[in-house]
Design a protein around this motif. Structure first.
Motif, PDB file in Angstrom:
ATOM      1  N   TRP A   1      44.925 -45.560  32.792  1.00 57.09           N
ATOM      2  CA  TRP A   1      45.818 -46.192  31.822  1.00 57.09           C
ATOM      3  C   TRP A   1      45.137 -47.307  31.042  1.00 57.09           C
ATOM      4  O   TRP A   1      45.423 -47.500  29.862  1.00 57.09           O
ATOM      5  CB  TRP A   1      47.089 -46.705  32.500  1.00 57.09           C
ATOM      6  N   LYS A   2      44.202 -48.053  31.655  1.00 54.10           N
ATOM      7  CA  LYS A   2      43.504 -49.116  30.925  1.00 54.10           C
ATOM      8  C   LYS A   2      42.643 -48.539  29.817  1.00 54.10           C
ATOM      9  O   LYS A   2      42.621 -49.055  28.697  1.00 54.10           O
ATOM     10  CB  LYS A   2      42.636 -49.942  31.875  1.00 54.10           C
ATOM     11  N   CYS A  61      43.231 -49.106  25.710  1.00 54.48           N
ATOM     12  CA  CYS A  61      42.120 -49.589  24.877  1.00 54.48           C
ATOM     13  C   CYS A  61      41.738 -48.566  23.820  1.00 54.48           C
ATOM     14  O   CYS A  61      41.450 -48.932  22.670  1.00 54.48           O
ATOM     15  CB  CYS A  61      40.919 -49.922  25.748  1.00 54.48           C
ATOM     16  N   ALA A  76      36.629 -51.639  30.114  1.00 52.83           N
ATOM     17  CA  ALA A  76      37.915 -51.367  30.763  1.00 52.83           C
ATOM     18  C   ALA A  76      37.757 -50.497  32.003  1.00 52.83           C
ATOM     19  O   ALA A  76      38.618 -50.509  32.873  1.00 52.83           O
ATOM     20  CB  ALA A  76      38.875 -50.700  29.789  1.00 52.83           C
TER      21      ALA A  76
END
Length: 119
Positions: free
Chosen positions: A64-65, A69, A117
């Motif tokens: 998800w990060k 991004c 990330a």
């Protein structure tokens, strides 16, 4: 599923480019006589361009990060492309160049965030 997302991305990319070229295609609002405002009208369709590019080029939907991004990066890239469309179609203005510079700096920041990330 991946091919389906890429097809949706191609449709969104084409739609975003068409609406950036002719922004009043979906609405009956006429374009203003001021070129600065015309460029700003074109820029809002850059979100479709960015979303289309996200669906075409992004494959890591499980993290998800990285997805957030990548979404921010591609949306900003779509806005930059739409603003460049506006430069070509409506002319070059110093205030628009300032906005383009700000967007490119934000694009670089989101690119660096994407790079880090995964850690």
């Amino acid at each position: 599923m991946n091919i389906f997302l890429k097809l949706i991305g191609i449709v969104l990319l084409i739609a975003g480019c068409m609406l950036t070229y002719k922004p009043n295609l979906m609405s009956k609002i006429s374009l203003t006589d001021k070129p600065y405002q015309r460029i700003e009208t074109r820029v809002k369709w850059g979100f479709l361009i960015g979303l289309g590019m996200l669906f075409i080029f992004y494959n890591q939907w499980h993290a998800w990060k990285l997805t957030v991004c990548a979404l921010l990066f591609f949306m900003t890239l779509g806005i930059v492309i739409a603003r460049l469309f506006g430069f070509v179609l409506d002319g070059f203005f110093s205030k628009q160049l300032l906005w383009l510079t700000i967007e490119i700096v934000v694009l670089i920041i989101f690119g660096v965030l994407y790079k880090y990330a995964d850690n």
